[in-house]
Design an enzyme around this catalytic site. Structure first.
Site, PDB file in Angstrom:
ATOM      1  N   GLY A   1       0.832  -1.199   0.000  1.00 17.19           N
ATOM      2  CA  GLY A   1       0.000   0.000   0.000  1.00 17.19           C
ATOM      3  C   GLY A   1       0.867   1.248   0.000  1.00 17.19           C
ATOM      4  O   GLY A   1       2.001   1.235  -0.476  1.00 17.19           O
TER       5      GLY A   1
ATOM      6  N   SER B   1      -0.391   4.424  -1.111  1.00 16.69           N
ATOM      7  CA  SER B   1      -0.836   5.443  -2.055  1.00 16.69           C
ATOM      8  C   SER B   1      -1.405   6.666  -1.354  1.00 16.69           C
ATOM      9  O   SER B   1      -1.361   7.775  -1.891  1.00 16.69           O
ATOM     10  CB  SER B   1      -1.898   4.874  -2.995  1.00 16.69           C
ATOM     11  OG  SER B   1      -1.383   3.822  -3.770  1.00 16.69           O
ATOM     12  N   ARG B   2      -1.928   6.449  -0.146  1.00 17.27           N
ATOM     13  CA  ARG B   2      -2.550   7.544   0.592  1.00 17.27           C
ATOM     14  C   ARG B   2      -2.542   7.213   2.078  1.00 17.27           C
ATOM     15  O   ARG B   2      -2.092   6.145   2.494  1.00 17.27           O
ATOM     16  CB  ARG B   2      -3.985   7.774   0.104  1.00 17.27           C
ATOM     17  CG  ARG B   2      -4.866   6.550   0.233  1.00 17.27           C
ATOM     18  CD  ARG B   2      -6.277   6.781  -0.308  1.00 17.27           C
ATOM     19  NE  ARG B   2      -6.289   6.871  -1.756  1.00 17.27           N
ATOM     20  CZ  ARG B   2      -6.526   5.826  -2.560  1.00 17.27           C
ATOM     21  NH1 ARG B   2      -6.746   4.624  -2.037  1.00 17.27           N
ATOM     22  NH2 ARG B   2      -6.533   5.959  -3.859  1.00 17.27           N
TER      23      ARG B   2
ATOM     24  N   ILE C   1      -1.980   6.826   6.100  1.00 17.19           N
ATOM     25  CA  ILE C   1      -0.862   6.619   7.014  1.00 17.19           C
ATOM     26  C   ILE C   1       0.349   6.060   6.291  1.00 17.19           C
ATOM     27  O   ILE C   1       1.481   6.489   6.512  1.00 17.19           O
ATOM     28  CB  ILE C   1      -1.300   5.686   8.169  1.00 17.19           C
ATOM     29  CG1 ILE C   1      -2.317   6.390   9.069  1.00 17.19           C
ATOM     30  CG2 ILE C   1      -0.083   5.250   8.993  1.00 17.19           C
ATOM     31  CD1 ILE C   1      -2.928   5.502  10.137  1.00 17.19           C
TER      32      ILE C   1
ATOM     33  N   LYS D   1      -2.338  -1.429  -5.689  1.00 15.65           N
ATOM     34  CA  LYS D   1      -3.210  -1.616  -6.843  1.00 15.65           C
ATOM     35  C   LYS D   1      -3.551  -0.311  -7.553  1.00 15.65           C
ATOM     36  O   LYS D   1      -4.029  -0.327  -8.681  1.00 15.65           O
ATOM     37  CB  LYS D   1      -4.527  -2.272  -6.400  1.00 15.65           C
ATOM     38  CG  LYS D   1      -4.417  -3.725  -5.968  1.00 15.65           C
ATOM     39  CD  LYS D   1      -5.764  -4.230  -5.473  1.00 15.65           C
ATOM     40  CE  LYS D   1      -6.829  -4.129  -6.553  1.00 15.65           C
ATOM     41  NZ  LYS D   1      -8.151  -4.595  -6.074  1.00 15.65           N
TER      42      LYS D   1
ATOM     43  N   ASP E   1      -1.397  -6.680  -6.747  1.00 18.96           N
ATOM     44  CA  ASP E   1      -2.402  -6.998  -5.739  1.00 18.96           C
ATOM     45  C   ASP E   1      -1.766  -7.877  -4.667  1.00 18.96           C
ATOM     46  O   ASP E   1      -1.257  -8.969  -4.970  1.00 18.96           O
ATOM     47  CB  ASP E   1      -3.569  -7.727  -6.412  1.00 18.96           C
ATOM     48  CG  ASP E   1      -4.781  -7.879  -5.512  1.00 18.96           C
ATOM     49  OD1 ASP E   1      -4.617  -7.889  -4.283  1.00 18.96           O
ATOM     50  OD2 ASP E   1      -5.897  -8.024  -6.050  1.00 18.96           O
TER      51      ASP E   1
ATOM     52  N   TYR F   1     -13.463  -7.997  11.524  1.00 22.07           N
ATOM     53  CA  TYR F   1     -12.332  -7.066  11.434  1.00 22.07           C
ATOM     54  C   TYR F   1     -11.327  -7.328  12.544  1.00 22.07           C
ATOM     55  O   TYR F   1     -10.110  -7.310  12.320  1.00 22.07           O
ATOM     56  CB  TYR F   1     -12.833  -5.630  11.509  1.00 22.07           C
ATOM     57  CG  TYR F   1     -11.732  -4.592  11.414  1.00 22.07           C
ATOM     58  CD1 TYR F   1     -10.915  -4.523  10.289  1.00 22.07           C
ATOM     59  CD2 TYR F   1     -11.517  -3.682  12.446  1.00 22.07           C
ATOM     60  CE1 TYR F   1      -9.906  -3.570  10.194  1.00 22.07           C
ATOM     61  CE2 TYR F   1     -10.523  -2.730  12.363  1.00 22.07           C
ATOM     62  CZ  TYR F   1      -9.715  -2.675  11.237  1.00 22.07           C
ATOM     63  OH  TYR F   1      -8.703  -1.733  11.159  1.00 22.07           O
TER      64      TYR F   1
END
Length: 300
Positions: A31, A33-34, A36, A56, A88, A191
């Site tokens: 990850g 991309s944005r 944290i 992704k 992915d 979760y």
């Protein structure tokens, strides 16, 4: 939807510089991309780290700002070297390719950051099994597989004196009393299982890699953090007024990975605890809105 910038407060940088020189450190992150993960990548890039991101987000999302390519541009603007790996985390071939590409481009892997995570706070009956599978495939299996695949390279980095580390963004497994807190299972079982699964990799890999000199820790925010995921929730725009910016977690990660908070392994740390160990006590500059009572994050 545009996320706020997450600057490092001007009063803290010198306290976040530890004995480990991160210039040229070879980082592989899931990850980023944005949110944290992006803030952590930029903070490490500010110290000259090389950051490879497996994500992704090849093209812009209609509602969420940032792609893996814009994140790499931000990394390089901050002073680091960036590498976008579009893929992915759920696909075995993409994970293997991410590690191989990082080794090929950077010469090895010193740090793995398990940042990618899916969230759904639905109760058990309301949780769609596709969402359940998504959370477990990304959070648990993805963390396990990326760490597992990078392990030989982390061992080599440690043998070369490069202070190899795995950092996973996941919560502590127990409360202050050393027991599992049943409230988190009752609130959002699917979760909770997925996030605790990530934390179990920290507990297990810290033991497996201890003799090899690879440190493995988990990091979790003590308060709510202003991210797109929170803003998208019902009432999220109001909630983030009582949150901190992603920069507080980014600075904690910087302090931990640079050794400014001391060398640790097998620990479940909050951003507040890490920053306090690095000598940063006043966290008021991280508040989205000064003077608001902060909302504690879940699992604490």
């Amino acid at each position: 939807m545009t996320e706020p910038a997450a600057p490092t407060p001007a009063t803290t940088p010198t306290q976040l510089i530890g004995p480990r020189d991160l210039h040229g450190a070879r980082v592989l992150m899931s990850g980023g991309s944005r949110g944290i993960g992006h803030a952590i990548a930029v903070a490490l890039a500010g110290r000259g780290a090389h950051i490879a991101m497996l994500a992704k987000t090849d093209t812009p999302h209609p509602k969420l700002a940032g792609t893996v390519h814009t994140a790499v541009a931000d990394v390089e603007a901050a002073g680091g070297r960036g590498l976008a790996i579009v893929g992915d985390l759920r696909e075995d071939a993409d994970v293997l390719r991410a590690v191989d590409t990082t080794v090929s481009e950077f010469g090895g892997v010193d740090i793995v950051i398990n940042n990618a995570s899916a969230i759904d706070l639905s109760t058990t009956e309301a949780l769609d099994m596709k969402r359940y599978d998504l959370m477990h495939d990304i959070n648990v299996r993805g963390t396990f597989h990326l760490s597992k695949t990078a392990m030989p390279h982390l061992r080599q980095a440690a043998a070369d004196g490069r202070h190899a580390q795995i950092l996973t963004l996941s919560p502590p497994l127990t409360g202050a009393d050393g027991r599992l807190d049943p409230q988190w299972f009752g609130r959002h079982l699917g979760y909770t299982m997925a996030k605790y699964g990530m934390s179990m990799t920290t507990a297990g890999l810290a033991q497996e890699l201890a003799a090899d000199g690879v440190d493995v820790n988990s990091l979790w925010p003590a308060t709510l953090i202003d991210t797109a995921a929170i803003r998208a929730m019902p009432g999220g725009e109001e909630m983030i007024r009582s949150a901190r910016t992603p920069g507080v977690v980014a600075d904690a990660a910087l302090a931990l990975l640079s050794g400014a908070a001391g060398r640790r392994t097998g620990e479940f740390l909050t951003d507040e605890k890490v920053l306090a160990a690095a000598g940063v006590e006043d966290l008021s500059d991280y508040a989205v809105e000064h003077g608001r009572e902060l909302i504690p994050d879940i699992f604490l």
